[in-house]
Write a protein that holds these residues in place. Structure first.
Motif, PDB file in Angstrom:
ATOM      1  N   ARG A   5       0.847  -1.199   0.000  1.00 48.10           N
ATOM      2  CA  ARG A   5       0.000   0.000   0.000  1.00 48.10           C
ATOM      3  C   ARG A   5       0.879   1.246   0.000  1.00 48.10           C
ATOM      4  O   ARG A   5       1.733   1.408   0.882  1.00 48.10           O
ATOM      5  CB  ARG A   5      -0.920   0.036   1.224  1.00 48.10           C
ATOM      6  N   LEU A   6       0.678   2.114  -0.983  1.00 46.11           N
ATOM      7  CA  LEU A   6       1.450   3.339  -1.125  1.00 46.11           C
ATOM      8  C   LEU A   6       0.513   4.539  -1.020  1.00 46.11           C
ATOM      9  O   LEU A   6      -0.565   4.532  -1.622  1.00 46.11           O
ATOM     10  CB  LEU A   6       2.176   3.384  -2.472  1.00 46.11           C
ATOM     11  N   LEU A   7       0.937   5.544  -0.286  1.00 50.96           N
ATOM     12  CA  LEU A   7       0.168   6.784  -0.197  1.00 50.96           C
ATOM     13  C   LEU A   7       0.919   7.880  -0.933  1.00 50.96           C
ATOM     14  O   LEU A   7       2.119   8.087  -0.717  1.00 50.96           O
ATOM     15  CB  LEU A   7      -0.041   7.197   1.261  1.00 50.96           C
ATOM     16  N   LEU A   8       0.212   8.598  -1.805  1.00 49.68           N
ATOM     17  CA  LEU A   8       0.811   9.697  -2.552  1.00 49.68           C
ATOM     18  C   LEU A   8       0.030  10.984  -2.282  1.00 49.68           C
ATOM     19  O   LEU A   8      -1.092  11.143  -2.756  1.00 49.68           O
ATOM     20  CB  LEU A   8       0.799   9.391  -4.053  1.00 49.68           C
ATOM     21  N   PRO A   9       0.589  11.912  -1.483  1.00 51.80           N
ATOM     22  CA  PRO A   9      -0.035  13.232  -1.338  1.00 51.80           C
ATOM     23  C   PRO A   9       0.095  13.962  -2.671  1.00 51.80           C
ATOM     24  O   PRO A   9       1.199  14.301  -3.089  1.00 51.80           O
ATOM     25  CB  PRO A   9       0.799  13.910  -0.239  1.00 51.80           C
ATOM     26  N   LEU A  10      -1.020  14.168  -3.340  1.00 50.27           N
ATOM     27  CA  LEU A  10      -0.988  14.619  -4.727  1.00 50.27           C
ATOM     28  C   LEU A  10      -1.238  16.111  -4.838  1.00 50.27           C
ATOM     29  O   LEU A  10      -2.188  16.649  -4.269  1.00 50.27           O
ATOM     30  CB  LEU A  10      -2.033  13.859  -5.541  1.00 50.27           C
ATOM     31  N   THR A  11      -0.362  16.776  -5.573  1.00 49.06           N
ATOM     32  CA  THR A  11      -0.512  18.190  -5.869  1.00 49.06           C
ATOM     33  C   THR A  11      -0.664  18.362  -7.370  1.00 49.06           C
ATOM     34  O   THR A  11      -0.457  17.424  -8.141  1.00 49.06           O
ATOM     35  CB  THR A  11       0.712  18.983  -5.390  1.00 49.06           C
ATOM     36  N   GLY A  12      -1.006  19.554  -7.789  1.00 49.52           N
ATOM     37  CA  GLY A  12      -1.245  19.793  -9.206  1.00 49.52           C
ATOM     38  C   GLY A  12      -0.039  20.291  -9.961  1.00 49.52           C
ATOM     39  O   GLY A  12      -0.176  20.822 -11.054  1.00 49.52           O
ATOM     40  N   THR A  13       1.149  20.129  -9.422  1.00 45.23           N
ATOM     41  CA  THR A  13       2.353  20.641 -10.059  1.00 45.23           C
ATOM     42  C   THR A  13       3.002  19.581 -10.940  1.00 45.23           C
ATOM     43  O   THR A  13       2.627  18.407 -10.935  1.00 45.23           O
ATOM     44  CB  THR A  13       3.370  21.081  -9.003  1.00 45.23           C
ATOM     45  N   ALA A  14       4.009  20.011 -11.700  1.00 46.48           N
ATOM     46  CA  ALA A  14       4.786  19.062 -12.500  1.00 46.48           C
ATOM     47  C   ALA A  14       5.457  18.043 -11.601  1.00 46.48           C
ATOM     48  O   ALA A  14       5.584  16.868 -11.956  1.00 46.48           O
ATOM     49  CB  ALA A  14       5.824  19.811 -13.329  1.00 46.48           C
ATOM     50  N   ALA A  15       5.875  18.474 -10.409  1.00 44.61           N
ATOM     51  CA  ALA A  15       6.480  17.538  -9.458  1.00 44.61           C
ATOM     52  C   ALA A  15       5.475  16.474  -9.038  1.00 44.61           C
ATOM     53  O   ALA A  15       5.820  15.309  -8.841  1.00 44.61           O
ATOM     54  CB  ALA A  15       7.001  18.290  -8.241  1.00 44.61           C
ATOM     55  N   GLY A  16       4.205  16.868  -8.904  1.00 40.20           N
ATOM     56  CA  GLY A  16       3.174  15.911  -8.549  1.00 40.20           C
ATOM     57  C   GLY A  16       2.961  14.873  -9.633  1.00 40.20           C
ATOM     58  O   GLY A  16       2.752  13.690  -9.346  1.00 40.20           O
ATOM     59  N   GLU A  17       3.025  15.287 -10.890  1.00 43.53           N
ATOM     60  CA  GLU A  17       2.866  14.343 -11.989  1.00 43.53           C
ATOM     61  C   GLU A  17       4.037  13.364 -12.045  1.00 43.53           C
ATOM     62  O   GLU A  17       3.853  12.174 -12.290  1.00 43.53           O
ATOM     63  CB  GLU A  17       2.729  15.099 -13.308  1.00 43.53           C
ATOM     64  N   ALA A  18       5.253  13.863 -11.802  1.00 37.44           N
ATOM     65  CA  ALA A  18       6.414  12.976 -11.768  1.00 37.44           C
ATOM     66  C   ALA A  18       6.306  11.983 -10.623  1.00 37.44           C
ATOM     67  O   ALA A  18       6.693  10.815 -10.755  1.00 37.44           O
ATOM     68  CB  ALA A  18       7.696  13.800 -11.642  1.00 37.44           C
ATOM     69  N   ALA A  19       5.773  12.430  -9.484  1.00 35.33           N
ATOM     70  CA  ALA A  19       5.587  11.529  -8.344  1.00 35.33           C
ATOM     71  C   ALA A  19       4.550  10.455  -8.661  1.00 35.33           C
ATOM     72  O   ALA A  19       4.689   9.303  -8.234  1.00 35.33           O
ATOM     73  CB  ALA A  19       5.164  12.328  -7.115  1.00 35.33           C
ATOM     74  N   LEU A  20       3.503  10.820  -9.393  1.00 39.22           N
ATOM     75  CA  LEU A  20       2.507   9.834  -9.814  1.00 39.22           C
ATOM     76  C   LEU A  20       3.156   8.740 -10.652  1.00 39.22           C
ATOM     77  O   LEU A  20       2.916   7.541 -10.423  1.00 39.22           O
ATOM     78  CB  LEU A  20       1.422  10.531 -10.640  1.00 39.22           C
ATOM     79  N   ALA A  21       3.968   9.139 -11.612  1.00 42.40           N
ATOM     80  CA  ALA A  21       4.634   8.161 -12.467  1.00 42.40           C
ATOM     81  C   ALA A  21       5.594   7.292 -11.662  1.00 42.40           C
ATOM     82  O   ALA A  21       5.686   6.075 -11.877  1.00 42.40           O
ATOM     83  CB  ALA A  21       5.380   8.881 -13.595  1.00 42.40           C
ATOM     84  N   THR A  22       6.300   7.904 -10.701  1.00 41.65           N
ATOM     85  CA  THR A  22       7.229   7.147  -9.862  1.00 41.65           C
ATOM     86  C   THR A  22       6.469   6.158  -8.983  1.00 41.65           C
ATOM     87  O   THR A  22       6.875   4.992  -8.849  1.00 41.65           O
ATOM     88  CB  THR A  22       8.053   8.107  -8.987  1.00 41.65           C
ATOM     89  N   ALA A  23       5.363   6.608  -8.392  1.00 48.63           N
ATOM     90  CA  ALA A  23       4.570   5.726  -7.531  1.00 48.63           C
ATOM     91  C   ALA A  23       4.012   4.549  -8.325  1.00 48.63           C
ATOM     92  O   ALA A  23       3.987   3.405  -7.834  1.00 48.63           O
ATOM     93  CB  ALA A  23       3.443   6.514  -6.877  1.00 48.63           C
ATOM     94  N   LEU A  24       3.555   4.806  -9.538  1.00 51.32           N
ATOM     95  CA  LEU A  24       3.017   3.716 -10.351  1.00 51.32           C
ATOM     96  C   LEU A  24       4.118   2.732 -10.729  1.00 51.32           C
ATOM     97  O   LEU A  24       3.888   1.516 -10.771  1.00 51.32           O
ATOM     98  CB  LEU A  24       2.341   4.275 -11.603  1.00 51.32           C
ATOM     99  N   MET A  25       5.319   3.229 -10.973  1.00 54.23           N
ATOM    100  CA  MET A  25       6.449   2.339 -11.264  1.00 54.23           C
ATOM    101  C   MET A  25       6.702   1.403 -10.074  1.00 54.23           C
ATOM    102  O   MET A  25       6.911   0.202 -10.253  1.00 54.23           O
ATOM    103  CB  MET A  25       7.695   3.172 -11.569  1.00 54.23           C
ATOM    104  N   VAL A  26       6.657   1.969  -8.866  1.00 53.17           N
ATOM    105  CA  VAL A  26       6.828   1.154  -7.661  1.00 53.17           C
ATOM    106  C   VAL A  26       5.687   0.144  -7.538  1.00 53.17           C
ATOM    107  O   VAL A  26       5.897  -1.030  -7.201  1.00 53.17           O
ATOM    108  CB  VAL A  26       6.908   2.048  -6.412  1.00 53.17           C
TER     109      VAL A  26
END
Length: 292
Positions: A5-26
Motif C-alpha cells: 500500500r502506497l500513499l501519494l499526497p498529490l498536488t497539481g504541479t509538475a512535481a506531482g505528476e512525476a511523483a505519480l509516475a514514480t509511484a506507479l512504477m513502484v
C-alpha cells in the motif's frame, strides 16, 4: 516482505505528476495499490481571524474565496489524476479496498478531503507501507514540502521522495548511506525489500558523515544475515559538502535508488546551517528513500 500500500499526497504541479509516475512504477514492481490523496484547504481555518479585528462579513468573504480557490485546485488535481490514469495501461482504478485486493495487478485510487495537509498526510501515512512524496519545489508548491516533513517526523513510516522527472528504473542499483545513526538503521530496515531485489548494493560511508554508532562493517554484517551482499565504499565530501559527496558517489555507481536516514541533527539546525538531508532533498535526481 513487500510494499503493498502506497500513499501519494498529490498536488497539481509538475512535481506531482512525476511523483505519480514514480509511484506507479513502484506499484508495478510490487503489485501494489497507490492511493492518491489531495488535501483541500479547510475554509473554517479562516474563522480564527475574527480575533484579529476583522468583521463577520469580511471573514465570510474570505471563507468563501478560500472555499472557491480550494475547490478549483482540487478539480485541477483530479483532472491530472484522471489524465494520468487514462494513459497508464494495465492499471485498475479501485474505488474501495475490497476492489483493490481483488485486482490482478497494480491499482490506483483518488480521494480529496478538507483539512490541514501536514496533519492529514502524517496520520494517513501510518496505514501505508510507504509514502511517495513529490519533490519539494521551492517557491512553487510549499505544501508538498510540508507533506514531506510531516511524513518524515510524524508518520513512523518510510518516505520515498520522487525526483523532478520520473526515472527510467528504480531499485536495480541501490546505494545505502550509512553513518551509524538510528535514522540510517531505520532506512536500511525499510529498504530491505529493495535490497533483496537489487542487482547491486553499495554502502556509502565517510568519516565526516559518521555519527556515534556502529561502523559500516557492522551494517554490512547485518545485511549478510539477510543474504544481501553489499559493497562498502568510502566517499569523499565535495568541497567539504557531505551531501554533494553522497550524490556524487551514487551517480558514480549509476544508482537508481538512494536509501538514507533523515535529519540526524535537528531539522531546525539543518535548515539554518545546511546539512546532508537538505542538500539531498534539493539536489537529488534519483528517488530517495528516507526514514527519520
Amino acid at each position: 516482505m513487500a510494499y503493498r500500500r502506497l500513499l501519494l499526497p498529490l498536488t497539481g504541479t509538475a512535481a506531482g505528476e512525476a511523483a505519480l509516475a514514480t509511484a506507479l512504477m513502484v506499484a508495478r514492481i510490487w503489485n501494489a495499490h497507490v492511493h492518491c490523496l489531495h488535501v483541500r484547504v479547510d475554509a473554517r481555518d479562516v474563522a480564527p481571524l475574527a480575533g484579529e479585528g476583522l468583521s463577520g462579513a469580511m471573514i465570510e468573504e474570505m471563507m468563501a474565496a478560500t472555499e472557491r480557490e480550494s475547490g478549483e485546485r482540487a478539480s485541477r488535481v483530479r483532472s491530472l489524476f484522471e489524465r494520468f490514469a487514462d494513459r497508464s495501461g494495465g492499471v485498475v482504478l479501485a474505488d474501495s479496498a475490497e476492489s483493490a485486493l481483488k485486482a490482478d495487478g497494480p491499482t490506483l485510487s483518488f480521494e480529496s478531503i478538507a483539512g490541514r495537509e501536514e496533519d492529514v498526510v502524517a496520520q494517513q501515512s501510518r496505514l501505508y507501507d510507504l509514502a511517495v512524496v513529490p519533490h519539494p519545489e521551492a517557491g512553487e508548491d510549499v505544501s508538498s514540502s510540508d507533506a514531506l516533513h510531516a511524513v518524515l517526523f510524524d508518520s513512523g513510516r518510510p518516505v520515498l521522495i520522487a525526483p523532478r522527472e520520473a526515472p527510467p528504473t528504480i531499485g536495480t542499483r541501490v546505494c545505502c548511506a550509512w553513518n551509524g545513526s538510528a535514522e540510517s538503521a531505520a532506512a536500511i530496515a525499510a529498504s530491505l525489500p529493495w535490497l533483496h531485489r537489487a542487482n547491486a548494493v553499495r554502502l556509502l560511508y565517510a568519516d565526516e558523515y559518521q555519527r556515534r554508532g556502529p561502523t559500516v562493517d557492522g551494517i554490512r554484517s547485518y545485511l549478510r544475515w539477510h543474504e544481501i551482499e553489499a559493497e562498502p565504499v568510502l566517499f569523499k565530501p565535495q568541497t567539504k559538502d557531505v551531501g554533494a559527496g553522497l550524490l556524487g558517489a551514487a551517480r558514480d555507481f549509476r544508482a537508481d535508488l538512494l536509501c538514507m536516514g533523515a535529519y540526524s541533527h535537528s531539522r531546525l539546525r539543518q535548515l539554518i546551517l545546511g546539512g546532508v538531508t537538505r542538500h539531498i532533498l534539493e539536489n537529488s535526481d534519483i528517488p530517495v528513500l528516507m526514514c527519520r
